[in-house]
Enzyme design. Structure first.
Site, mmCIF file in Angstrom:
data_model
loop_
_atom_site.group_PDB
_atom_site.id
_atom_site.type_symbol
_atom_site.label_atom_id
_atom_site.label_comp_id
_atom_site.label_asym_id
_atom_site.label_seq_id
_atom_site.Cartn_x
_atom_site.Cartn_y
_atom_site.Cartn_z
ATOM 1 N N SER A 143 43.452 45.756 35.546
ATOM 2 C CA SER A 143 44.761 45.695 36.229
ATOM 3 C C SER A 143 45.757 45.070 35.267
ATOM 4 O O SER A 143 45.368 44.346 34.338
ATOM 5 C CB SER A 143 44.644 44.819 37.484
ATOM 6 O OG SER A 143 45.926 44.403 37.919
ATOM 7 N N TYR A 156 41.850 36.702 41.213
ATOM 8 C CA TYR A 156 41.920 38.158 40.980
ATOM 9 C C TYR A 156 42.330 38.438 39.531
ATOM 10 O O TYR A 156 41.687 39.229 38.834
ATOM 11 C CB TYR A 156 42.900 38.808 41.965
ATOM 12 C CG TYR A 156 43.020 40.308 41.759
ATOM 13 C CD1 TYR A 156 41.906 41.142 41.872
ATOM 14 C CD2 TYR A 156 44.254 40.893 41.446
ATOM 15 C CE1 TYR A 156 42.011 42.511 41.673
ATOM 16 C CE2 TYR A 156 44.365 42.264 41.246
ATOM 17 C CZ TYR A 156 43.246 43.069 41.358
ATOM 18 O OH TYR A 156 43.344 44.421 41.154
#
Ligand code: NAP
Length: 266
Positions: A143, A156
């Site tokens: 990501s 995350y």
């Protein structure tokens, strides 16, 4: 691409929705048979039926929870024993939007288990088979938070930074052994990810949200162009190369016998 051409089998985790389901569609079109992994069997079965009918590919479904040791072990076994597997797409993942101080530690642990532990173990299962055959492709979905960890939940971001660093190291280790590695850093992509992460995608400005179809098509174009790191939104790859060059330029100064002058007690 002829529906009869066969490039082996792609095993895709998190294939029941979003980005993973689009990878399944696109890889079937490119001539791969498929093994689709996620927890929701009904969704996997529906996708498998559609791809078998429309694309004429062989599609197997594995309902497994990659947040558990048993679920990971089932998929590891498939990767070790099915010699038709020529591609692993490590896509299953969850995110979070709340700051660490407002997060449930159990949920953070579960995120690390899926985003880091499962991805690592499946790679460890597949890589030796690919090395033995001197061919195979590993696609890891990271990501943009890997390089922008201030944007969302820090755990995350940490898991996705792991995926980036792990993939760079894998490429370094495996490129000369015939194994391709690509790591994809999507920006905001319109999937259920955002609802599950606690911030529905409708809260984001439309201008920064890509469709999952565009994201995957761009990522596969990056694979075709032999990119190790693909950021689907980034207009100029030279910007990534400059960022990476700055990291590498630190190399000669990252380990010395003596501390830096500025850190010596005066
Ligand atoms: P998604 O639609 O929520 O898909 C997540 C997939 O992972 C689903 O197929 C889900 O299936 C599967 N999954 C979740 N927990 C699992 C578990 N314990 N065991 C096995 N499978 C599990 O979200 P997405 O956006 O497509 O996410 C795919 C990847 O892209 C993730 O790694 C995510 O971090 C990354 N990503 C997404 C965005 C974004 O903006 N959407 C941006 C950057 C990176 P089941 O529920 O059926 O198990």
């Amino acid at each position: 691409m002829s529906p009869t051409s066969n490039k082996g089998t792609a095993l895709i985790t998190g294939a029941s929705s979003g980005i993973g389901a689009i990878y399944a569609d696109r890889l079937a079109r490119r001539g791969y048979d498929l093994i689709l992994v996620a927890r929701n069997r009904e969704r996997l079965d529906n996708l498998a039926a559609r791809l078998t009918t429309d694309k004429g590919r062989a599609v197997e479904v594995v309902a497994a929870d990659l947040g558990t040791d048993g679920g990971i072990a089932r998929v590891e076994e498939i990767l070790r024993t099915d010699a038709s597997i020529s591609m692993l797409v490590n896509n299953a993942g969850v995110g979070a939007s709340a700051p660490l101080l407002q997060s449930d530690p159990a949920k953070m642990h579960a995120m690390i288990m899926l985003n880091v532990v499962a991805l690592t173990r499946l790679t460890e299962a597949a890589a030796p088979q690919f090395v033995e055959r001197s061919s195979g492709t590993i696609i890891n979905i990271s990501s943009i938070v890997a390089i922008s960890p201030e944007l969302l939940n820090g755990v995350y971001g940490g898991t996705k930074a792991f995926v980036l660093a792990f993939s760079q190291s894998l490429h370094h280790e495996l490129a000369t052994k015939g194994v391709r590695v690509q790591v994809v850093l999507p920006g905001a992509t319109s999937t259920e990810f955002w609802d599950i992460a606690g911030l529905p995608v409708s809260n984001l400005p439309e201008a920064i949200v890509m469709s999952a179809a565009d994201m995957v098509d761009a990522a596969l174009a990056g694979l075709d162009q032999d990119e190790l790191v693909t950021i689907p939104s980034l207009p100029d790859i030279a910007d990534w190369n400059a960022f990476d060059a700055a990291r590498r330029a630190l190399g000669p100064n990252l380990s010395h016998r003596r501390p830096a002058q500025r850190l010596l007690a005066s």
